[in-house]
Design a protein around this motif. Structure first.
Motif, mmCIF file in Angstrom:
data_model
loop_
_atom_site.group_PDB
_atom_site.id
_atom_site.type_symbol
_atom_site.label_atom_id
_atom_site.label_comp_id
_atom_site.label_asym_id
_atom_site.label_seq_id
_atom_site.Cartn_x
_atom_site.Cartn_y
_atom_site.Cartn_z
ATOM 1 N N GLU A 32 0.823 -1.213 0.000
ATOM 2 C CA GLU A 32 0.000 0.000 0.000
ATOM 3 C C GLU A 32 0.859 1.266 0.000
ATOM 4 O OE1 GLU A 32 -2.495 -0.423 3.389
ATOM 5 O OE2 GLU A 32 -3.664 -2.090 2.552
ATOM 6 N N ILE A 33 1.900 1.262 0.834
ATOM 7 C CA ILE A 33 2.795 2.422 0.870
ATOM 8 C C ILE A 33 3.462 2.613 -0.485
ATOM 9 C CG2 ILE A 33 4.909 3.364 1.884
ATOM 10 C CD1 ILE A 33 4.154 1.871 4.481
ATOM 11 N N SER A 34 3.959 1.533 -1.060
ATOM 12 C CA SER A 34 4.656 1.605 -2.344
ATOM 13 C C SER A 34 3.736 2.084 -3.459
ATOM 14 C CB SER A 34 5.249 0.235 -2.695
ATOM 15 O OG SER A 34 6.176 -0.176 -1.708
ATOM 16 N N THR A 35 2.483 1.680 -3.407
ATOM 17 C CA THR A 35 1.515 2.116 -4.418
ATOM 18 C C THR A 35 1.330 3.628 -4.368
ATOM 19 O OG1 THR A 35 0.339 0.004 -4.342
ATOM 20 C CG2 THR A 35 -0.863 1.893 -5.219
ATOM 21 N N GLU A 36 1.207 4.185 -3.149
ATOM 22 C CA GLU A 36 1.039 5.633 -3.025
ATOM 23 C C GLU A 36 2.298 6.387 -3.443
ATOM 24 O OE1 GLU A 36 -1.302 7.795 -0.366
ATOM 25 O OE2 GLU A 36 -1.779 6.041 0.854
ATOM 26 N N VAL A 37 3.463 5.866 -3.045
ATOM 27 C CA VAL A 37 4.716 6.506 -3.448
ATOM 28 C C VAL A 37 4.842 6.497 -4.965
ATOM 29 C CG1 VAL A 37 7.241 6.323 -3.392
ATOM 30 C CG2 VAL A 37 5.916 6.016 -1.286
ATOM 31 N N ALA A 38 4.492 5.374 -5.590
ATOM 32 C CA ALA A 38 4.556 5.268 -7.050
ATOM 33 C C ALA A 38 3.646 6.291 -7.719
ATOM 34 C CB ALA A 38 4.187 3.851 -7.490
ATOM 35 N N GLU A 39 2.481 6.536 -7.136
ATOM 36 C CA GLU A 39 1.540 7.495 -7.709
ATOM 37 C C GLU A 39 2.118 8.913 -7.715
ATOM 38 O OE1 GLU A 39 -2.168 7.224 -5.674
ATOM 39 O OE2 GLU A 39 -2.559 5.159 -6.312
ATOM 40 N N VAL A 40 2.707 9.337 -6.583
ATOM 41 C CA VAL A 40 3.217 10.703 -6.523
ATOM 42 C C VAL A 40 4.487 10.859 -7.362
ATOM 43 C CG1 VAL A 40 2.166 11.135 -4.278
ATOM 44 C CG2 VAL A 40 4.522 10.345 -4.372
ATOM 45 N N VAL A 41 5.303 9.817 -7.408
ATOM 46 C CA VAL A 41 6.495 9.870 -8.260
ATOM 47 C C VAL A 41 6.081 9.951 -9.727
ATOM 48 C CG1 VAL A 41 8.531 8.571 -9.033
ATOM 49 C CG2 VAL A 41 7.989 8.715 -6.597
ATOM 50 N N GLY A 42 5.013 9.246 -10.076
ATOM 51 C CA GLY A 42 4.491 9.317 -11.437
ATOM 52 C C GLY A 42 3.996 10.698 -11.812
ATOM 53 N N ASP A 43 3.631 11.494 -10.802
ATOM 54 C CA ASP A 43 3.190 12.874 -11.038
ATOM 55 C C ASP A 43 4.351 13.863 -11.077
ATOM 56 O OD1 ASP A 43 0.527 12.197 -11.237
ATOM 57 O OD2 ASP A 43 0.096 12.547 -9.117
ATOM 58 N N MET A 94 6.902 -2.392 -9.068
ATOM 59 C CA MET A 94 5.909 -1.511 -9.681
ATOM 60 C C MET A 94 6.505 -0.672 -10.813
ATOM 61 S SD MET A 94 3.843 -0.097 -6.378
ATOM 62 C CE MET A 94 2.958 -1.229 -5.314
ATOM 63 N N GLY A 95 7.776 -0.909 -11.102
ATOM 64 C CA GLY A 95 8.407 -0.186 -12.190
ATOM 65 C C GLY A 95 9.004 1.147 -11.790
ATOM 66 N N ILE A 96 9.141 1.404 -10.477
ATOM 67 C CA ILE A 96 9.720 2.663 -10.002
ATOM 68 C C ILE A 96 11.199 2.448 -9.702
ATOM 69 C CG2 ILE A 96 9.625 4.465 -8.244
ATOM 70 C CD1 ILE A 96 7.167 4.347 -10.052
ATOM 71 N N PRO A 97 12.100 3.080 -10.448
ATOM 72 C CA PRO A 97 13.534 2.915 -10.163
ATOM 73 C C PRO A 97 13.868 3.455 -8.780
ATOM 74 C CG PRO A 97 13.187 4.699 -11.732
ATOM 75 C CD PRO A 97 11.863 4.034 -11.559
ATOM 76 N N VAL A 127 13.460 7.012 -6.742
ATOM 77 C CA VAL A 127 13.220 7.122 -5.305
ATOM 78 C C VAL A 127 14.514 6.733 -4.595
ATOM 79 C CG1 VAL A 127 11.947 6.184 -3.340
ATOM 80 C CG2 VAL A 127 10.763 6.620 -5.500
ATOM 81 N N VAL A 128 14.912 7.540 -3.617
ATOM 82 C CA VAL A 128 16.115 7.244 -2.844
ATOM 83 C C VAL A 128 15.704 6.908 -1.416
ATOM 84 C CG1 VAL A 128 18.359 8.067 -2.046
ATOM 85 C CG2 VAL A 128 17.477 8.821 -4.260
ATOM 86 N N ILE A 129 16.114 5.730 -0.956
ATOM 87 C CA ILE A 129 15.804 5.296 0.405
ATOM 88 C C ILE A 129 17.090 5.313 1.210
ATOM 89 C CG2 ILE A 129 14.797 3.495 1.843
ATOM 90 C CD1 ILE A 129 13.414 2.403 -0.679
ATOM 91 N N PHE A 130 17.088 6.073 2.297
ATOM 92 C CA PHE A 130 18.271 6.196 3.143
ATOM 93 C C PHE A 130 18.185 5.190 4.284
ATOM 94 C CE2 PHE A 130 17.724 10.662 1.548
ATOM 95 C CZ PHE A 130 18.815 10.654 0.692
#
Length: 242
Positions: A32-43, A94-97, A127-130
């Motif tokens: 669920e978290i990844s889906t929302e992150v993917a949506e905003v990154v797509g925007d 989800m295809g998000i690098p 997306v960068v994860i620290f």
């Protein structure tokens, strides 16, 4: 798309990934978290993430049980890397690098943290994860979030929690607790509201980085937050206490 913030840092606690489980990671929550992150990154939003490790190991709790505090904190840092890799896997499916950067060298599984490289990844839509916190014991991942936000010139920190903002008392124990719409950094520090630790709040104040606290469990809140909608409580230098 009505986007207000173009570069954001999302702070996730390890407990947020745990969902209703008593330990570890709930795959449905991560999805669920990844889906929302993917949506905003797509925007077109540039997204960095700092994740905690409390769902696996808490250094402070271990220290209270007799473990050396620094050792406990280092173990907790390694736990955050486990969570970071879990998020990376979900996002890339989800295809998000996505890139994981760690403050402790783990070159076989992640990049070392390099500020300029992190910014370049963001500019390229990754997306960068620290992970691994700040790389130092005695500092929380909240402080890491404030530090990394300042370093990458993030416009805002999203502090995603299990409650819908900041209250003047624990809403689970006091049904009359009042939720704030906005607060100043000074009010948070003076009243010890524990949004983030005091070092993190001071860093945000010094660098004028607003903090938006909202409920992660409500679907769509990350998307609404990047648009500047009032989804929780905002802490900033020019906010009124209300």
């Amino acid at each position: 798309m009505g986007i207000k913030y173009r570069r954001v840092l999302l702070k996730l606690s390890g407990e947020a990934l745990m969902g209703q489980l008593g330990y570890g990671v709930d795959p449905n929550v991560v999805q669920e978290i990844s889906t929302e992150v993917a949506e905003v990154v797509g925007d077109g939003v540039q997204m960095a993430i700092v994740v905690g490790g409390g769902n696996i190991f808490r250094g402070l709790k271990a220290a209270a049980g007799g473990m050396d505090r620094a050792t406990g904190d280092y173990i907790g840092m390694i736990a955050t890397v486990m969570n970071a890799l879990t998020l990376q896997d979900a996002l890339e499916r989800m295809g998000i690098p996505t890139r994981v950067q760690t403050a402790i060298a783990m070159q076989e599984v992640a990049e070392p943290y390099i500020r300029r490289r992190a910014i370049r990844h963001l500019e390229k839509g990754r997306v960068v994860i620290f992970g691994a916190g700040s790389g130092n014991p005695f500092f929380t991942t909240d402080t890491t979030a404030a530090l990394r936000a300042a370093e990458i010139d993030a416009e805002v920190i999203f502090k995603a929690t299990k409650v819908d903002g900041i209250y003047d008392a624990d809403p689970h124990q006091n049904p009359n607790a009042r939720r704030y719409e906005s607060l100043t950094y000074g009010h948070v520090l003076a009243h010890d509201l524990r949004v983030m630790d005091s070092t993190a709040i001071a860093l945000c104040k010094e660098n004028n980085i607003p903090i938006m606290v909202f409920d992660l469990t409500e679907r769509g809140n990350i998307c609404r937050a990047v648009k500047g909608e009032p989804v929780g409580t905002i802490v900033g230098g020019f906010c009124e206490v209300r």
